[in-house]
Design a protein around this motif. Sequence first.
Motif, PDB file in Angstrom:
ATOM      1  N   LYS A  83      36.073  88.381   0.010  1.00 46.52           N
ATOM      2  CA  LYS A  83      35.469  89.402  -0.842  1.00 46.52           C
ATOM      3  C   LYS A  83      36.150  89.349  -2.214  1.00 46.52           C
ATOM      4  O   LYS A  83      37.305  88.959  -2.326  1.00 46.52           O
ATOM      5  N   ARG A  84      35.423  89.745  -3.230  1.00 44.91           N
ATOM      6  CA  ARG A  84      36.016  89.707  -4.571  1.00 44.91           C
ATOM      7  C   ARG A  84      37.276  90.575  -4.643  1.00 44.91           C
ATOM      8  O   ARG A  84      38.227  90.233  -5.355  1.00 44.91           O
ATOM      9  N   SER A  85      37.298  91.641  -3.882  1.00 45.86           N
ATOM     10  CA  SER A  85      38.471  92.527  -3.897  1.00 45.86           C
ATOM     11  C   SER A  85      39.712  91.854  -3.333  1.00 45.86           C
ATOM     12  O   SER A  85      40.829  92.321  -3.559  1.00 45.86           O
ATOM     13  N   ASP A  86      39.520  90.749  -2.583  1.00 48.71           N
ATOM     14  CA  ASP A  86      40.653  90.043  -1.977  1.00 48.71           C
ATOM     15  C   ASP A  86      41.113  88.847  -2.803  1.00 48.71           C
ATOM     16  O   ASP A  86      42.068  88.165  -2.415  1.00 48.71           O
ATOM     17  N   ASP A 104      28.257  92.795  -8.958  1.00 50.47           N
ATOM     18  CA  ASP A 104      28.235  91.777  -7.909  1.00 50.47           C
ATOM     19  C   ASP A 104      27.114  90.768  -8.108  1.00 50.47           C
ATOM     20  O   ASP A 104      26.783  90.018  -7.181  1.00 50.47           O
TER      21      ASP A 104
END
Length: 718
Positions: free
Chosen positions: A188-191, A678
């Motif tokens: 995920k982009r958050s990771d 996104d």
Amino acid sequence: METNAISRRNFLRASSLAGTALCLGFYFPADAKKEEIMTAAGAEKTGVEMNAWIHIDTDGKVTLTDHRAEMGQGSYQSVPQIIAEELEVDLNDVNIIFAQGDREKYGNQVTGGSSTIRGSYKKLLKLSASAREMLITAAAGKWNAPASECYAENGRVIHKPSGKKFHYGELVEAASKLEAPKDVVLKKRSDYKLIGKPLHRQDTPLKTNGEAIFGLDKKLPGMLYAVVERNPRLRGKLKSFDASAALKVPGVKKVFKIQTGVFQTFRDGVAVVADSTWSAIQGRKALNIEWDDSGFDHVSTAGIYQQQNDILKNQEGLSARKQGDSDGVLAAAPKKLDVTYETPYQSHSAMEPLNCVAFYQPDKLEIWGPIQAPEWVQDYISTQFKLPKEKVVVNMTFLGGGFGRKAFMDYPHEACLISKEMSAPVQVVWTREDDMTQGPYRAGISYRCQGAITDGQLSALKFKAAGQNIGHWMGAPKTQPNRSISEGFLAPYYKSIANISFWDVPFEIPIPNVWWRSVYASTNGFAYESFLNELAAAAGKDQLDFRREYLKDERCQKLIDKMEEVSGWKARQKNAGYGTAITECFGTTVGQVVKVSGGSGKKLKIDQVWAVMDCGWYVNPDIVKAQVEGAIVMALGAATNHEITFKDGLVEQRNFYNYIMPRMNDVPPVEVHIMENDADAGGVGEPGLPPFAPALTDAIFDLTGKRIRKLPFSLDMI
């Protein structure tokens, strides 16, 4: 940095196929809808020549391949940054090389259309995640443990319960025997640890300590140097030349005629070959040449625009896009506008002049240079020299700017022709005067824009453009309109404005034209956005409020919100001029607000530029901001400083003394904001250019009441 110190083919055969490295790349089967991930073992089994974006040896050294040119736009950083993210390696610990030109191995390698990231980021993420999972599987096998108990980090696979570790080099032999997984789970982009972070560029140290190899830096044993005196008019022919004085210049080896391909025609020239570039230039100065320039019009700038304006008034042209009934609504509308805009011819003028090294041998032709489109060069040269494609090897070096000019094939063709004649490696160098007077150029285009306001609403738009069509130079049918005439115009307008039409009025002259940063959006954007600003004034509405009515999709609404917020649009000062424009090209929307002050006897000053970019998924915010800033500087020059003009078929500008570039003190503060969402990735290198000129001229109108419809103009004359 020497990008081709060893043959990639031998590199892969010696290491990967021997099972002593993990090598992962793509295979592009002709009958498949998409590429397939290929391991070295798979390539050997199927007889496919391997490419490799990822190569890990037994020492754990990782080599990442950049399949696109690096001309300042940041692919040398962004491509590896994507790969390193999912591969779980430290970007500072990897080696980066350029791929050779080969469409069958690497797919589309053309660095243009702001396509490097948006065209490949998904497959690069999948490729690097696949390599990571293969290494994890190999480690799990060694530990006889479930793969779910293992994870990758910083070039190692770690067993969570025990804390045991293997570095990647210890796993490559086992991993190389595995098949690539069919499906992998991406982060995920958050990771993300690397993507989305302003990491320092890997090429900056190389370019400051002298290690980076540009085309001019390439040297081969026994290499000769050449310059070419080209006919100053594209269609002119060589009548005769006297080389006796040139051959007396110390170091000059040979002087001879060549014909270089320029689209569907050939340009005559006389090549001077010597043991140094300096000697070659001195020999060229001593040439006595007679050209035959009869048989075609010797165009002038005034004549170009007079003809364009005449045909805009008298010809309907070819329909490029149409919805509704613009003509009918315009005829009946009580309030309408009908104005013309003009944009100039422009030179690319990259700081690094054109150059190329070629070495023709009976069984092989190898090229090195600053090349934006290596597979295009490979295709063209193989055809011209009647060689199989695999016998034409195109090596990319760093580029000192390109802007579309270095995707053209003429300067590599020259180097190959001269090398064949000399039976030796040859470097061809263009001087600044060569580059500026020969083109190809960005075409100057005139636009007739018509619009109707009915009951305060924009009810019809009709755009007609008269300018050269790159497609016609490349062989497209003359009956086919320029499909890029609507480039730069935002797609949501088609949903909210019922009657819109675009018309291409064919216009041809013997001046070669080619892609220039943001291509047709650079000229379209000025005309269309300037016209929308004029329509907003005619409707008695604020420019951004006017756009809100017709750009109804959520992303555009948020973009306008951001533009208003960062520029203080709603609270703008009364003693300053504010202008705005929003354009879209290559999958990215950019809105800009420009603030100016002065006028009324005071020198006009650009106080501030605010740029808001919605490019969707992106890699490195520093690179995004740098590209927008650079695009704005280039747009400033094209709007207020420089243009290419013609007299009697000859270019009047020769160097930077009369093709004036913006200087440091000319450039206003630029503030860049990136929208977070996104959406799929859009382009970054080019979309920041088109909105600047219309935003600037709108700001000048806001301050002075003066409409500017012709570029370039002088800020000192306002």
